[in-house]
Each structure stands twice: as structure tokens, then as C-alpha cells.
Write a protein that holds these residues in place. Structure first.
Motif, PDB file in Angstrom:
ATOM      1  N   GLN A   1      40.810  26.349  77.851  1.00  0.00           N
ATOM      2  CA  GLN A   1      39.374  26.471  78.122  1.00  0.00           C
ATOM      3  C   GLN A   1      38.906  27.914  77.977  1.00  0.00           C
ATOM      4  O   GLN A   1      37.869  28.190  77.363  1.00  0.00           O
ATOM      5  N   LEU A   2      39.680  28.870  78.520  1.00  0.00           N
ATOM      6  CA  LEU A   2      39.288  30.276  78.455  1.00  0.00           C
ATOM      7  C   LEU A   2      39.312  30.794  77.021  1.00  0.00           C
ATOM      8  O   LEU A   2      38.427  31.552  76.624  1.00  0.00           O
ATOM      9  N   ARG A   3      40.304  30.383  76.249  1.00  0.00           N
ATOM     10  CA  ARG A   3      40.365  30.789  74.834  1.00  0.00           C
ATOM     11  C   ARG A   3      39.182  30.203  74.066  1.00  0.00           C
ATOM     12  O   ARG A   3      38.540  30.890  73.276  1.00  0.00           O
ATOM     13  N   ARG A   4      38.914  28.920  74.310  1.00  0.00           N
ATOM     14  CA  ARG A   4      37.833  28.232  73.592  1.00  0.00           C
ATOM     15  C   ARG A   4      36.465  28.838  73.937  1.00  0.00           C
ATOM     16  O   ARG A   4      35.661  29.105  73.054  1.00  0.00           O
ATOM     17  N   ASP A   5      36.205  29.057  75.211  1.00  0.00           N
ATOM     18  CA  ASP A   5      34.876  29.486  75.641  1.00  0.00           C
ATOM     19  C   ASP A   5      34.644  30.988  75.593  1.00  0.00           C
ATOM     20  O   ASP A   5      33.496  31.422  75.554  1.00  0.00           O
ATOM     21  N   GLY A   6      35.735  31.789  75.605  1.00  0.00           N
ATOM     22  CA  GLY A   6      35.509  33.227  75.656  1.00  0.00           C
ATOM     23  C   GLY A   6      36.568  34.085  75.010  1.00  0.00           C
ATOM     24  O   GLY A   6      36.551  35.301  75.159  1.00  0.00           O
ATOM     25  N   ASP A   7      37.529  33.459  74.318  1.00  0.00           N
ATOM     26  CA  ASP A   7      38.620  34.194  73.687  1.00  0.00           C
ATOM     27  C   ASP A   7      39.323  35.113  74.684  1.00  0.00           C
ATOM     28  O   ASP A   7      39.643  36.263  74.383  1.00  0.00           O
ATOM     29  N   LEU A   8      39.546  34.585  75.903  1.00  0.00           N
ATOM     30  CA  LEU A   8      40.239  35.330  76.959  1.00  0.00           C
ATOM     31  C   LEU A   8      41.542  34.628  77.310  1.00  0.00           C
ATOM     32  O   LEU A   8      41.604  33.400  77.304  1.00  0.00           O
ATOM     33  N   SER A   9      42.548  35.412  77.657  1.00  0.00           N
ATOM     34  CA  SER A   9      43.757  34.848  78.245  1.00  0.00           C
ATOM     35  C   SER A   9      43.483  34.651  79.742  1.00  0.00           C
ATOM     36  O   SER A   9      42.503  35.189  80.278  1.00  0.00           O
ATOM     37  N   TYR A  10      44.369  33.928  80.397  1.00  0.00           N
ATOM     38  CA  TYR A  10      44.197  33.723  81.836  1.00  0.00           C
ATOM     39  C   TYR A  10      44.218  35.054  82.581  1.00  0.00           C
ATOM     40  O   TYR A  10      43.389  35.289  83.446  1.00  0.00           O
ATOM     41  N   ILE A  11      45.155  35.939  82.222  1.00  0.00           N
ATOM     42  CA  ILE A  11      45.241  37.208  82.947  1.00  0.00           C
ATOM     43  C   ILE A  11      44.003  38.064  82.692  1.00  0.00           C
ATOM     44  O   ILE A  11      43.518  38.752  83.590  1.00  0.00           O
ATOM     45  N   GLN A  12      43.457  38.023  81.488  1.00  0.00           N
ATOM     46  CA  GLN A  12      42.227  38.763  81.214  1.00  0.00           C
ATOM     47  C   GLN A  12      41.073  38.215  82.048  1.00  0.00           C
ATOM     48  O   GLN A  12      40.261  38.984  82.586  1.00  0.00           O
ATOM     49  N   PHE A  13      41.015  36.899  82.173  1.00  0.00           N
ATOM     50  CA  PHE A  13      40.012  36.273  83.032  1.00  0.00           C
ATOM     51  C   PHE A  13      40.183  36.738  84.475  1.00  0.00           C
ATOM     52  O   PHE A  13      39.217  37.083  85.148  1.00  0.00           O
ATOM     53  N   ARG A  14      41.433  36.751  84.964  1.00  0.00           N
ATOM     54  CA  ARG A  14      41.696  37.185  86.344  1.00  0.00           C
ATOM     55  C   ARG A  14      41.272  38.629  86.549  1.00  0.00           C
ATOM     56  O   ARG A  14      40.729  38.976  87.595  1.00  0.00           O
ATOM     57  N   VAL A  15      41.528  39.484  85.564  1.00  0.00           N
ATOM     58  CA  VAL A  15      41.122  40.878  85.664  1.00  0.00           C
ATOM     59  C   VAL A  15      39.604  40.965  85.811  1.00  0.00           C
ATOM     60  O   VAL A  15      39.090  41.639  86.716  1.00  0.00           O
ATOM     61  N   LEU A  16      38.878  40.269  84.949  1.00  0.00           N
ATOM     62  CA  LEU A  16      37.412  40.307  85.025  1.00  0.00           C
ATOM     63  C   LEU A  16      36.916  39.709  86.342  1.00  0.00           C
ATOM     64  O   LEU A  16      35.978  40.247  86.956  1.00  0.00           O
ATOM     65  N   ALA A  17      37.544  38.630  86.793  1.00  0.00           N
ATOM     66  CA  ALA A  17      37.127  38.005  88.065  1.00  0.00           C
ATOM     67  C   ALA A  17      37.390  38.940  89.242  1.00  0.00           C
ATOM     68  O   ALA A  17      36.555  39.051  90.148  1.00  0.00           O
ATOM     69  N   GLN A  18      38.539  39.643  89.241  1.00  0.00           N
ATOM     70  CA  GLN A  18      38.837  40.602  90.305  1.00  0.00           C
ATOM     71  C   GLN A  18      37.811  41.729  90.310  1.00  0.00           C
ATOM     72  O   GLN A  18      37.323  42.131  91.359  1.00  0.00           O
ATOM     73  N   LEU A  19      37.498  42.229  89.119  1.00  0.00           N
ATOM     74  CA  LEU A  19      36.523  43.314  89.037  1.00  0.00           C
ATOM     75  C   LEU A  19      35.145  42.856  89.488  1.00  0.00           C
ATOM     76  O   LEU A  19      34.411  43.622  90.124  1.00  0.00           O
ATOM     77  N   ALA A  20      34.784  41.619  89.173  1.00  0.00           N
ATOM     78  CA  ALA A  20      33.471  41.094  89.565  1.00  0.00           C
ATOM     79  C   ALA A  20      33.321  41.067  91.081  1.00  0.00           C
ATOM     80  O   ALA A  20      32.215  41.242  91.600  1.00  0.00           O
ATOM     81  N   GLU A  21      34.423  40.882  91.789  1.00  0.00           N
ATOM     82  CA  GLU A  21      34.394  40.810  93.254  1.00  0.00           C
ATOM     83  C   GLU A  21      34.501  42.178  93.924  1.00  0.00           C
ATOM     84  O   GLU A  21      34.257  42.308  95.112  1.00  0.00           O
ATOM     85  N   ALA A  22      34.881  43.197  93.165  1.00  0.00           N
ATOM     86  CA  ALA A  22      35.134  44.528  93.726  1.00  0.00           C
ATOM     87  C   ALA A  22      33.834  45.306  93.902  1.00  0.00           C
ATOM     88  O   ALA A  22      32.872  45.102  93.160  1.00  0.00           O
ATOM     89  N   PRO A  23      33.818  46.212  94.882  1.00  0.00           N
ATOM     90  CA  PRO A  23      32.659  47.093  95.023  1.00  0.00           C
ATOM     91  C   PRO A  23      32.426  47.864  93.720  1.00  0.00           C
ATOM     92  O   PRO A  23      33.375  48.392  93.133  1.00  0.00           O
ATOM     93  N   GLU A  24      31.205  47.886  93.275  1.00  0.00           N
ATOM     94  CA  GLU A  24      30.807  48.563  92.039  1.00  0.00           C
ATOM     95  C   GLU A  24      31.581  48.056  90.820  1.00  0.00           C
ATOM     96  O   GLU A  24      31.646  48.727  89.802  1.00  0.00           O
ATOM     97  N   GLN A  25      32.191  46.881  90.954  1.00  0.00           N
ATOM     98  CA  GLN A  25      32.953  46.241  89.875  1.00  0.00           C
ATOM     99  C   GLN A  25      33.994  47.182  89.286  1.00  0.00           C
ATOM    100  O   GLN A  25      34.241  47.183  88.084  1.00  0.00           O
ATOM    101  N   SER A  26      34.630  47.963  90.162  1.00  0.00           N
ATOM    102  CA  SER A  26      35.670  48.924  89.775  1.00  0.00           C
ATOM    103  C   SER A  26      36.846  48.840  90.728  1.00  0.00           C
ATOM    104  O   SER A  26      36.668  48.630  91.929  1.00  0.00           O
ATOM    105  N   LEU A  27      38.042  49.025  90.174  1.00  0.00           N
ATOM    106  CA  LEU A  27      39.271  49.077  90.966  1.00  0.00           C
ATOM    107  C   LEU A  27      40.239  50.042  90.302  1.00  0.00           C
ATOM    108  O   LEU A  27      40.201  50.234  89.075  1.00  0.00           O
TER     109      LEU A  27
END
Length: 161
Positions: free
Chosen positions: A28-54
Motif C-alpha cells: 500500500q505504501l509503495r503504491r500510494d506514495g513510493d515509500l517503504s514501511y521504515i520511511q513511512f515510520r520516519v515521517l510518522a514519527q516526525l509528524a508527531e514530534a515538536p516542530e516535526q524535528s528529532l
């Protein structure tokens, strides 16, 4: 504790269910956004972080990924314009990762399909009490596993003299 047949069955069911779900999620991630699962997790973690930075080390710990593996994934995400890396303002040895606008857009693109897939394939066969019990059990297991030291799978042999 001596494992019982029920322990063994529960273990293999968990591992197989996780592997099957991971395959569906990856597709699903490859089809909808050309992302691997770990890349998705990285973006999701950053989205939850203050100022979207870690810091990279905090990001690696949060997504449970090796630092070298995360560096490779960060290279790919940065080349795609989805994140930016810079020296940490409070520790010159650290690198800070920040999600870009393109990263937010990529996450927004894959998230609806991801939520639908997880709702259907993971939670679809369950009743609400099952979900509550699963969340409780897996949270306890996760919290315990986060306290277990992780390292190389095998010990290095001493060098021959």
C-alpha cells in the motif's frame, strides 16, 4: 517459564500475522506514495514530534531501526525532498532531522489508504474487547522488550593471534 504448546502457537501466530500485515502495508505504501514501511515510520514519527524535528538517535530509537540503516533511509528521504538534515543546535555531534512540506504531503497522501488497510485487515476480524485486550497485551510486551538490551545477533570471536 517452560513454553507450552499454547505459547509456541501464540508466538508463531503473532510472527506470521505481523509478517503478512507488513507485506500488505508495504504494498500500500509503495503504491500510494513510493515509500517503504521504515520511511513511512520516519515521517510518522516526525509528524508527531515538536516542530516535526528529532535527533537522528531519537528517531532511530523511536522507529526501532539501526542507526546505519536509518542513515541510509534518511539519505533516500532527503534526496526525495521529504526531510532535511542539519547539525543539532544543542549538540554538535548530533544531526537533527526535520520533515519538509513535501514530506507532510507524502504522509498525507499515504495515510488514508494506510488507515483503511489497517482498519480492514488488522481490526476487521476483531471485536472491540479484542482490540482493547490486544492493545493491553502488546503494549506490555513492547514495553518489556524495550528494556531488553539489544546488540549484535552473534558475538564476535576474538581475533586470532
Amino acid at each position: 517459564m517452560e513454553p507450552t504448546p499454547q505459547h509456541v502457537a501464540a508466538y508463531f501466530a503473532l510472527m506470521e500475522a505481523g509478517a503478512l500485515l507488513q507485506q500488505l502495508v508495504e504494498q500500500q505504501l509503495r503504491r500510494d506514495g513510493d515509500l517503504s514501511y521504515i520511511q513511512f515510520r520516519v515521517l510518522a514519527q516526525l509528524a508527531e514530534a515538536p516542530e516535526q524535528s528529532l535527533r537522528m538517535t531519537d528517531l532511530a530509537d523511536g522507529v526501532v531501526y539501526s542507526r546505519s540503516g536509518l542513515t541510509y533511509q534518511a539519505d533516500r528521504l532527503e534526496q526525495g525532498g521529504l526531510i532535511a538534515r542539519s547539525p543539532s543546535p544543542d549538540d554538535e555531534r548530533s544531526v537533527t532531522v526535520t520533515m519538509t512540506e513535501a514530506g507532510r504531503e507524502a504522509l498525507e497522501r499515504v495515510l488514508p489508504g494506510h488507515i483503511d488497510l489497517v482498519a480492514k485487515e488488522l481490526f476487521g476480524p476483531l471485536k472491540e474487547p479484542d482490540v482493547t485486550a490486544m492493545a493491553d497485551v502488546l503494549t506490555r510486551v513492547r514495553d518489556h522488550l524495550r528494556t531488553v538490551p539489544r546488540g549484535p545477533a552473534t558475538r564476535r570471536r576474538p581475533a586470532a593471534n
